[in-house]
Scaffold this active site. Structure first.
Site: not given
Ligand code: 4LM
Length: 392
Positions: A59, A184, A209
């Site tokens: 993590r 973004d 994407k």
């Protein structure tokens, strides 16, 4: 490897790599370990004190994920990058790296709807207020900045209408106001647009994407200064916990190797399709930054080196024409998401937005005949023929 000296095609394949010392394998190993041997008590103490580099717990950091981070940092021209479990995790982590209760955000209205929800609902509940503005007008961003504004957030080209924000202008406005700017860059990718070079402070991606490119992994990435990324890694990502799985990091790394090649084809095919649709009698308008008819075509030419694979258009026949197109296409897949090898098509009015009232969806810019096309890598003539059957 001095990454900055290489072209983007080379960086996409090699940046950040270090052959596996135990085997010499050129393909990066997928490090599935959740925890790592600390060596000695002294070494463990040094790693915990930040005096020595080393992995402790996945993590907090993982070798496969770290390679993806180095790769994306090189592509974006950033000092550092941080991978996350999804694009939304990247956005939430980057935003929470900047704002806290009592702070104010200025965001573009035309952004991915879940990002809009993050600001308007989730962050609002945490005491963070957002003013949404038409960010195609940089002056509107400047006017909305208040004394407690900490962040300007834009997405360009924006989802789904492909409106653009003037990144150098917005970066200047934010810097002058002492406010952090985040963009973004999912739709453009670093192949078509490098927001950091235009003055933006940090970039976020849905790696699901184009970066991944094959529709087989969900992930996200933030790129920015070392200070920004270190804080994001040590605070919001570590404690909200939205980390990326090493296997997905591997898949995204595998996809990134062909990102420049794929984007060249996405750019070329989308332009051909946009031009074809713009001439079609069944289509009332087409939005594509590469068309001279796009209201910000000149801006696109200034700040983008390619116009991307997303095309948006409106069917003159409204909802019924959209439904017919969705039910007729065979090669284009009726599916959300974008950036895959295969072409994806959506008609929000008959699918994702069918539960929203017409009035509400119109205020979001989702007209009756709006169709969003993520142009894939198939033969462009086959795609045009597929669309033609549904447009008759
Ligand atoms: C979609 N988009 O549009 P994750 N930023 C942008 C996006 O388009 C998306 C995300 C972030 C779509 C998903 C279903 C510009 C997502 C969020 O889905 O969390 O990786 O990315 O169809």
């Amino acid at each position: 490897m001095k990454d900055r000296t290489y072209g983007i095609d080379t960086l996409a394949i090699h940046a950040g790599e270090a052959p596996d010392p135990s085997s010499g394998a050129l393909v990066p190993p997928v490090h599935l370990a959740s925890t790592y041997h600390l060596g000695t008590a002294e070494k463990g103490a040094a790693i915990f004190a930040g005096e020595q580099e080393g992995f402790v717990y996945s993590r907090w950091g993982n070798p496969t994920v770290a390679l993806l981070e180095r790769r994306v940092a090189a592509l974006e021209g950033a000092e550092a990058a941080l991978a996350t479990g999804s694009g939304m995790a990247a956005i939430a982590t980057a935003v929470l790296n900047v704002v806290a209760a009592g702070d104010h955000v200025v965001s573009a209205t035309a952004i991915y709807p879940s990002s809009y929800h993050l600001f308007s609902v989730e962050l609002k509940a945490l005491g963070i207020d957002t003013t949404f503005v038409d960010a195609t007008d940089a002056g509107a961003v400047r006017t909305a900045i208040r004394p407690n504004t900490r962040l300007v957030y834009v997405e360009t080209p924006g989802n789904p209408i492909l409106a653009l924000s003037d990144l150098p202008a917005i970066a200047t406005i934010a810097r002058e106001a002492g406010v952090v700017s985040i963009c973004d860059n999912t739709f453009a990718t670093p192949v078509n647009q490098r927001p950091l070079a235009l003055g933006i402070d940090a970039v976020v991606h849905s790696a699901t994407k184009y970066l991944c490119g094959h529709g087989d992994a969900v992930g996200g990435v933030i790129a920015g200064s070392k200070a920004f990324i270190t804080r994001a890694a040590n605070e919001p990502l570590r404690y909200f916990g939205g980390v990326l799985s090493p296997f997905n990091a591997y898949l995204i790394l595998r996809g990134i190797q062909t990102l420049p090649l794929r984007m060249a084809r996405h750019n070329a095919s989308a332009l051909v399709i946009a031009e074809h649709l713009a001439r079609h009698p069944a289509v009332s308008w087409v939005s594509y930054p590469g068309l001279a008819s796009h209201p910000q075509h000149e801006l696109a030419r200034r700040q983008m080196s390619g116009f991307g694979g997303m095309v948006c258009f409106d069917l003159a026949g409204g909802v019924e024409a959209g439904r017919r197109l969705m039910n007729t296409v065979r090669l284009c897949s009726l599916a959300v998401s974008l950036g895959d090898t295969r072409t994806l098509i959506t008609h929000p009015a008959s699918t994702t937005h069918s539960v929203v009232s017409r009035e509400e969806r119109l205020t979001q810019g989702v007209t009756d005949g709006l169709v969003r096309l993520s142009v894939g890598l198939e033969d462009v003539n086959d795609l045009i023929a597929d669309l033609e059957r549904g447009l008759e």
